[in-house]
Write a protein that holds these residues in place. Structure first.
Motif, PDB file in Angstrom:
ATOM      1  N   PHE A   9       0.876  -1.168   0.000  1.00  0.00           N
ATOM      2  CA  PHE A   9       0.000   0.000   0.000  1.00  0.00           C
ATOM      3  C   PHE A   9       0.911   1.215   0.000  1.00  0.00           C
ATOM      4  O   PHE A   9       1.918   1.243   0.719  1.00  0.00           O
ATOM      5  CB  PHE A   9      -0.889   0.019   1.252  1.00  0.00           C
ATOM      6  CG  PHE A   9      -1.523   1.355   1.516  1.00  0.00           C
ATOM      7  CD1 PHE A   9      -2.606   1.790   0.765  1.00  0.00           C
ATOM      8  CD2 PHE A   9      -1.024   2.192   2.511  1.00  0.00           C
ATOM      9  CE1 PHE A   9      -3.174   3.035   1.000  1.00  0.00           C
ATOM     10  CE2 PHE A   9      -1.599   3.432   2.761  1.00  0.00           C
ATOM     11  CZ  PHE A   9      -2.681   3.851   1.997  1.00  0.00           C
ATOM     12  N   SER A  10       0.584   2.233  -0.803  1.00  0.00           N
ATOM     13  CA  SER A  10       1.438   3.411  -0.835  1.00  0.00           C
ATOM     14  C   SER A  10       0.608   4.682  -0.935  1.00  0.00           C
ATOM     15  O   SER A  10      -0.529   4.686  -1.413  1.00  0.00           O
ATOM     16  CB  SER A  10       2.440   3.347  -1.995  1.00  0.00           C
ATOM     17  OG  SER A  10       1.799   3.504  -3.235  1.00  0.00           O
ATOM     18  N   ILE A  11       1.212   5.772  -0.463  1.00  0.00           N
ATOM     19  CA  ILE A  11       0.624   7.113  -0.519  1.00  0.00           C
ATOM     20  C   ILE A  11       1.653   8.047  -1.133  1.00  0.00           C
ATOM     21  O   ILE A  11       2.826   8.020  -0.750  1.00  0.00           O
ATOM     22  CB  ILE A  11       0.285   7.633   0.894  1.00  0.00           C
ATOM     23  CG1 ILE A  11      -0.684   6.698   1.611  1.00  0.00           C
ATOM     24  CG2 ILE A  11      -0.299   9.041   0.830  1.00  0.00           C
ATOM     25  CD1 ILE A  11      -0.935   7.098   3.071  1.00  0.00           C
ATOM     26  N   GLY A  12       1.241   8.879  -2.088  1.00  0.00           N
ATOM     27  CA  GLY A  12       2.143   9.899  -2.592  1.00  0.00           C
ATOM     28  C   GLY A  12       2.345   9.870  -4.085  1.00  0.00           C
ATOM     29  O   GLY A  12       1.498   9.420  -4.851  1.00  0.00           O
ATOM     30  N   MET A  13       3.522  10.356  -4.511  1.00  0.00           N
ATOM     31  CA  MET A  13       3.780  10.567  -5.922  1.00  0.00           C
ATOM     32  C   MET A  13       3.794   9.272  -6.726  1.00  0.00           C
ATOM     33  O   MET A  13       3.380   9.259  -7.885  1.00  0.00           O
ATOM     34  CB  MET A  13       5.107  11.309  -6.104  1.00  0.00           C
ATOM     35  CG  MET A  13       5.007  12.816  -5.930  1.00  0.00           C
ATOM     36  SD  MET A  13       3.895  13.619  -7.121  1.00  0.00           S
ATOM     37  CE  MET A  13       4.714  13.275  -8.676  1.00  0.00           C
ATOM     38  N   ASP A  14       4.265   8.167  -6.164  1.00  0.00           N
ATOM     39  CA  ASP A  14       4.264   6.921  -6.927  1.00  0.00           C
ATOM     40  C   ASP A  14       2.834   6.512  -7.258  1.00  0.00           C
ATOM     41  O   ASP A  14       2.529   6.036  -8.352  1.00  0.00           O
ATOM     42  CB  ASP A  14       4.988   5.819  -6.161  1.00  0.00           C
ATOM     43  CG  ASP A  14       4.215   5.329  -4.955  1.00  0.00           C
ATOM     44  OD1 ASP A  14       3.682   6.187  -4.209  1.00  0.00           O
ATOM     45  OD2 ASP A  14       4.127   4.111  -4.750  1.00  0.00           O
ATOM     46  N   ALA A  15       1.922   6.723  -6.308  1.00  0.00           N
ATOM     47  CA  ALA A  15       0.513   6.396  -6.543  1.00  0.00           C
ATOM     48  C   ALA A  15      -0.113   7.360  -7.545  1.00  0.00           C
ATOM     49  O   ALA A  15      -0.981   6.968  -8.338  1.00  0.00           O
ATOM     50  CB  ALA A  15      -0.255   6.423  -5.224  1.00  0.00           C
ATOM     51  N   GLN A  16       0.327   8.620  -7.536  1.00  0.00           N
ATOM     52  CA  GLN A  16      -0.190   9.588  -8.497  1.00  0.00           C
ATOM     53  C   GLN A  16       0.194   9.196  -9.923  1.00  0.00           C
ATOM     54  O   GLN A  16      -0.622   9.265 -10.849  1.00  0.00           O
ATOM     55  CB  GLN A  16       0.333  10.990  -8.185  1.00  0.00           C
ATOM     56  CG  GLN A  16      -0.212  12.061  -9.112  1.00  0.00           C
ATOM     57  CD  GLN A  16       0.199  13.463  -8.694  1.00  0.00           C
ATOM     58  OE1 GLN A  16       0.632  13.676  -7.566  1.00  0.00           O
ATOM     59  NE2 GLN A  16       0.067  14.418  -9.603  1.00  0.00           N
ATOM     60  N   VAL A  17       1.428   8.767 -10.094  1.00  0.00           N
ATOM     61  CA  VAL A  17       1.872   8.310 -11.406  1.00  0.00           C
ATOM     62  C   VAL A  17       1.079   7.071 -11.824  1.00  0.00           C
ATOM     63  O   VAL A  17       0.620   6.956 -12.968  1.00  0.00           O
ATOM     64  CB  VAL A  17       3.383   8.012 -11.396  1.00  0.00           C
ATOM     65  CG1 VAL A  17       3.810   7.316 -12.684  1.00  0.00           C
ATOM     66  CG2 VAL A  17       4.175   9.298 -11.201  1.00  0.00           C
ATOM     67  N   ALA A  18       0.897   6.132 -10.903  1.00  0.00           N
ATOM     68  CA  ALA A  18       0.143   4.917 -11.207  1.00  0.00           C
ATOM     69  C   ALA A  18      -1.299   5.246 -11.582  1.00  0.00           C
ATOM     70  O   ALA A  18      -1.881   4.626 -12.478  1.00  0.00           O
ATOM     71  CB  ALA A  18       0.174   3.978 -10.005  1.00  0.00           C
TER      72      ALA A  18
END
Length: 480
Positions: free
Chosen positions: A280-289
């Motif tokens: 589970f992740s929060i932040g820029m990596d999730a925005q790109v995904a």
């Protein structure tokens, strides 16, 4: 689970394994098609009854198949040595998806191969397995043995595998043992679950031969275990949110009362609940995904396979500012520490503690497997003295802990993914709670097991994401 059950060390996937994966199936002992078919094919009356029960969503209506199988003069049916059922996401794997589906149907009973666009895993659990259990209750020893021996194959990416595992996990909550172990045919882009359990990081080049080997390994491979993690979102009521299929609205979810909430709560809260197996992740990596996910849905012709997916993903990373642009007007507000608090239960502790988030971190990842981003290990293989100093333990997929680390920006993430450096170690925990409060940010991006979403935030009230280990483990077939 039987005498074949054992604990297997979960392997860390490497990017270099793709070459080996691509020729997997070209060497080794020949597996004869008819012998394999005999070992894995469920007797016709059972597989037809299961399929019809699923189609009609009615277990009682298929009793006639039991009556026919055990009619006077009929030969007593015999269970397959290693019965297998396959769930395939035929849209995965580029052009190979439909061809693989046909190949699988050729190697076993056609009714044992379920296209996920037509039959959902929860329908198989609710009606297919219940059909076997109903027949077994009537005295059908063949159905009883089939239910006890059955193994599952998930053919797709990490999202598909997680979907299948989640539905099978319902058997535990309902007290329906045993839990069928699951093998994997990797058809996705990252395939980190597949890598972690010895099934490779890519769809095999010599796939027709490899498919036989995969089914043979599923039938005979050792069983190991996988932790899964329950995620609950509590947010101010009235906010609309588009969520992936792995995250559902919940009426009964709640937060741990042992950790007091600092501040006022809204009059009404909305809850969502889901389960993840990898991260589970929060932040820029999730925005790109999130951006990549929507681009792929809008223009599916761009996504013709894992390689093209990775190229598009890399380009989208630059476009979204993971490398070049700030995510807010003031560079001082880029860090997640401006909107986020983190509380954890550390190793060998039952008490909640607040853990500081480094100001440079723009993405936080909670990782269960030693494989992330197509086989990398961002947590790293840490030395015993460092583990002792930090109060960590060696990371495994079945140890009851997740690893929480941070990524600063795209360049830092690239160095981590190249395994030149480790990610920013934040904590290792058996439970955690993220508290988000919007300031300049009106929304945050999140993802779990490759399924991203946009999380609205409120300036007045906090949004909470609480993660705890599911009390039972998934059973996996190890592929090596």
């Amino acid at each position: 689970m039987g005498s074949s059950e054992l604990t297997t060390t979960v392997t860390t996937g490497r990017s270099s394994s793709s070459v080996i994966d691509s020729i997997w199936g070209c060497t080794g002992t020949t597996i004869h098609k008819e012998d394999l078919r005999k070992r894995i094919t469920i007797p016709e009356y059972l597989r037809v009854a299961m399929r019809e029960a699923i189609t009609k969503k009615d277990v009682d209506s298929v009793k006639r198949y039991y009556d026919m199988a055990y009619a006077d003069g009929a030969e007593t049916p015999t269970a397959a040595e290693s019965p297998i059922v396959v769930f395939i996401n035929a849209k995965s794997g580029g052009r190979h998806g439909p061809e693989l589906k046909a190949r699988l149907q050729d190697l076993m009973g056609e009714e044992q191969v379920f296209d996920l666009s037509a039959v959902k895993p929860n329908e198989f659990v609710q009606y297919g397995l219940s059909c076997l259990e109903k027949f077994a209750a009537l005295g059908d020893t063949c159905a009883k043995e089939t239910r006890e021996k059955i193994r599952i194959v998930a053919a797709g990416g990490d999202g598909t595998v997680g979907w299948v595992l989640g539905c099978l996990g319902e058997l535990k909550t309902q007290g329906q043992d045993p839990l069928p172990p699951t093998g994997i045919i990797p058809l996705g882009t990252g395939n980190d679950l597949s890598r972690s359990f010895g099934w490779g990081g890519s769809f095999p080049f010599n796939w027709k031969t490899a498919t036989k080997r995969i089914l043979d390994r599923v039938a005979n491979g050792p069983i190991c275990h996988l932790d899964s993690w329950d995620l609950v979102i509590s947010m101010p009521g009235g906010e609309a949110m588009e969520t992936p299929y792995s995250l559902k609205p919940s009426e009964c979810a709640s937060l741990d009362q042992d950790l007091e909430i600092d501040g006022e709560l809204p009059e009404k809260s909305t809850y969502y609940q889901g389960v993840f197996y990898n991260y589970f992740s929060i932040g820029m990596d999730a925005q790109v995904a999130y951006g990549f996910h929507h681009l792929r849905n809008e223009k599916p012709y761009l996504a013709q396979g894992p390689l093209s997916n990775k190229l598009i993903y890399s380009g989208y990373s630059c476009k979204q500012g993971w490398f070049f642009a700030p995510c807010s007007s003031d560079p001082g507000l880029r860090g997640l520490n401006n909107i986020l608090r983190l509380y954890v239960k550390k190793v060998n502790s039952s008490k909640w503690e607040q853990v500081p988030i480094p100001s440079s971190v723009r993405s936080i990842v909670t990782l269960n497997l030693p494989s992330y981003g197509s086989g990398r290990n961002p947590w790293g293989n840490l030395k015993p003295e460092y583990l002792e100093k930090k109060g960590f333990v060696e990371a495994h997929a079945d140890d009851g802990y997740v690893e929480i680390f941070g990524l600063k920006h795209g360049w830092h993430a690239s160095m981590v993914m190249a395994e030149l450096i480790s990610a920013k170690h934040i904590a290792q925990a058996s439970a955690m709670r993220f508290e988000l409060r919007g300031g300049e940010w009106k929304e945050a991006y999140m993802q779990m097991d490759g399924e991203p979403w946009k999380q609205p935030m409120n300036k007045e009230f906090s949004t909470f994401i609480e993660i705890k280990r599911v009390p039972f483990q998934s059973a996996m077939v190890h592929g090596e």
